[in-house]
Design an enzyme around this catalytic site. Structure first.
Site, PDB file in Angstrom:
ATOM      1  N   GLY A 251       0.838  -1.201   0.000  1.00 42.82           N
ATOM      2  CA  GLY A 251       0.000   0.000   0.000  1.00 42.82           C
ATOM      3  C   GLY A 251       0.874   1.253   0.000  1.00 42.82           C
ATOM      4  O   GLY A 251       0.555   2.240  -0.667  1.00 42.82           O
ATOM      5  N   ASP A 252       1.970   1.210   0.743  1.00 45.88           N
ATOM      6  CA  ASP A 252       2.876   2.373   0.806  1.00 45.88           C
ATOM      7  C   ASP A 252       3.570   2.582  -0.552  1.00 45.88           C
ATOM      8  O   ASP A 252       3.734   3.715  -1.007  1.00 45.88           O
ATOM      9  CB  ASP A 252       3.937   2.170   1.898  1.00 45.88           C
ATOM     10  CG  ASP A 252       3.297   1.872   3.246  1.00 45.88           C
ATOM     11  OD1 ASP A 252       2.181   2.362   3.480  1.00 45.88           O
ATOM     12  OD2 ASP A 252       3.907   1.142   4.045  1.00 45.88           O
TER      13      ASP A 252
END
Ligand code: ATP
Length: 308
Positions: A251-252
Site C-alpha cells: 500500500g505504501d
C-alpha cells in the site's frame, strides 16, 4: 519537491528464527534493522523512482538518531522535528513461515512539541509541490492533527494514507486532501459496514457524502488490484496474477507511485497504473519499501484501467 510525513516512525527489527520457543531463550544471528513506518516506506520507493523527496515527522532519542543515519546512508533528505520521547522499536519474529510482531506504541507527544512541529511543518510545506501523510498519529496528538496540517498546506495537494479517527476527522474537516488510499477494510470501517470488491458496491460506497470534495479516492484491493473515483469518474484497475514474496508495505509503495505520477502530471489512467505497478513490485520483494524497477515495464503493460 515531495514531502513525506511519518509522525510515529520506528526502527523495524526482524528476527529470523528456525523455531520460536516460548518461555525460554531464543538466540538470533541475522538481525536486520531498518528505519520503518509507512511514510518512510513511501519515501524509499520515491527515492528509487529518483523523485526529489524529503522525509519529515517526529523523532526522539537514540533511535531517532538511528533513523536519520539510516536515511543518510541511502542519501534521502530529511527534516524531522525532535521530541523528548524515544522513537519506538517494532519487532517482527519470522519463524516457521509465520510472523509474530511486537509493536511498541511509541512516545507520547507533549503539547509544546506538537505546536513546534506545526510551525516547522508550515515552513516545510511552503517549499513542497505535493505532500504525503502516512500512518497513525502518536499518543498525545489530537485526532484532528492531520486536519490541522492540511490547513497549513494552503491548498497544496496532500495524499493521505491513514485510518480510524484521524481519517474520519480529515473527511469531516474543511480543508480536503487531494487523494486518500483506503484498503477494503479501512473503507468498511469508515462506512461502518462491510464493503466487498464488487464494482457496483464500491461505486455506491465511494459516492457516500463522507467523501464529498475529495478529488481522488483509490481503494486498494490487494491481489484484486484497485477501484478508484477521480472527480465523477470511476475506474476499475485489474492486475495480472504475480508471484508474491512479501506484500507488507505494498500500500505504501502504491502511494509512492500515485504521488510520483501526480507530480509528473500524468493522466488518471497512468496515475493508477503507476501506483499499482509499484504496489506489485513491492509485493514481489522480501524487503518492505523496495522495488525492482527492471520489472516495471512488463508489469505496467499487463495492468488494465477501465472507466466503469
Ligand atoms: P499495506 O498496509 O501492507 O501497505 P494495503 O492494505 O494498504 O497494504 P494492498 O491493497 O494490500 O494495500 O496493496 C496495494 C497494491 O499492491 C494493490 O492495489 C496491488 O496493486 C498490489 N498488491 C498487493 N498485494 C498483492 C498481491 N498479493 N498480488 C498482486 N498485487 C498485490
Amino acid at each position: 519537491m515531495i514531502v513525506t510525513i511519518t509522525m510515529n516512525p520506528s526502527i523495524d527489527i526482524s528476527y529470523p528464527l528456525e523455531t520460536f520457543t516460548l518461555d525460554t531463550v531464543n538466540r538470533v544471528k541475522n538481525v536486520h534493522k531498518t528505519a520503518g513506518g509507512k511514510g518512510l516506506n513511501v519515501t524509499r520507493v520515491l527515492k528509487q523512482l529518483e523523485a526529489d523527496v524529503t522525509a519529515s515527522g517526529l523523532i526522539g532519542g537514540v533511535l531517532g538518531e538511528a533513523i536519520k543515519q539510516d536515511l543518510d546512508q541511502t542519501e534521502i533528505k530529511h527534516a524531522f522535528s525532535s521530541i523528548k520521547g524515544e522513537t519506538r522499536n517494532c519487532i517482527a519474529v519470522l519463524h516457521e513461515g509465520q510472523q509474530t510482531e511486537i509493536l511498541e506504541s511509541g512516545p507520547v507527544v507533549e503539547p509544546t512539541e506538537a505546536a513546534a512541529f506545526l510551525q516547522h511543518f508550515k515552513k516545510l510545506a511552503a517549499t513542497a509541490e505535493i505532500l504525503s501523510f502516512s500512518g497513525s498519529l502518536p499518543e498525545g496528538l489530537p485526532t484532528d492533527f492531520y486536519s490541522q496540517m492540511i490547513q497549513l498546506c494552503q491548498s497544496k495537494p496532500v495524499v493521505l494514507d491513514c485510518s480510524g479517527a484521524a481519517l474520519q476527522q480529515v473527511l469531516q474537516g474543511k480543508a480536503k486532501p487531494l487523494l486518500i488510499k483506503p484498503n477494503n477494510e479501512e473503507l468498511s470501517d469508515l462506512l461502518g459496514k462491510p464493503i466487498g470488491k464488487d464494482p457496483v458496491e464500491l461505486k455506491e460506497a465511494l459516492s457516500d457524502p463522507l467523501f464529498a470534495g475529495i478529488e481522488w479516492i483509490v481503494v486498494s484491493l490487494g491481489a484484486g488490484g484497485a477501484f478508484a473515483k477521480h472527480n465523477e469518474t470511476f475506474y476499475q484497475v485489474t492486475i495480472p496474477k504475480i508471484e508474491v514474496v512479501n506484500p507488507v508495505g505494498s500500500g505504501d509503495a502504491t502511494v509512492a507511485g500515485l504521488i510520483d505520477a501526480i507530480a509528473k502530471g500524468l493522466s488518471p489512467e497512468e496515475i493508477l497504473k503507476h501506483g499499482n505497478a509499484m504496489g506489485m513490485l513491492n509485493a514481489q520483494e522480501a524487503t518492505t519499501g523496495f522495488v525492482q524497477l527492471a520489472n516495471y515495464q512488463n508489469l505496467v503493460e499487463q495492468i488494465n484501467v477501465t472507466s466503469v
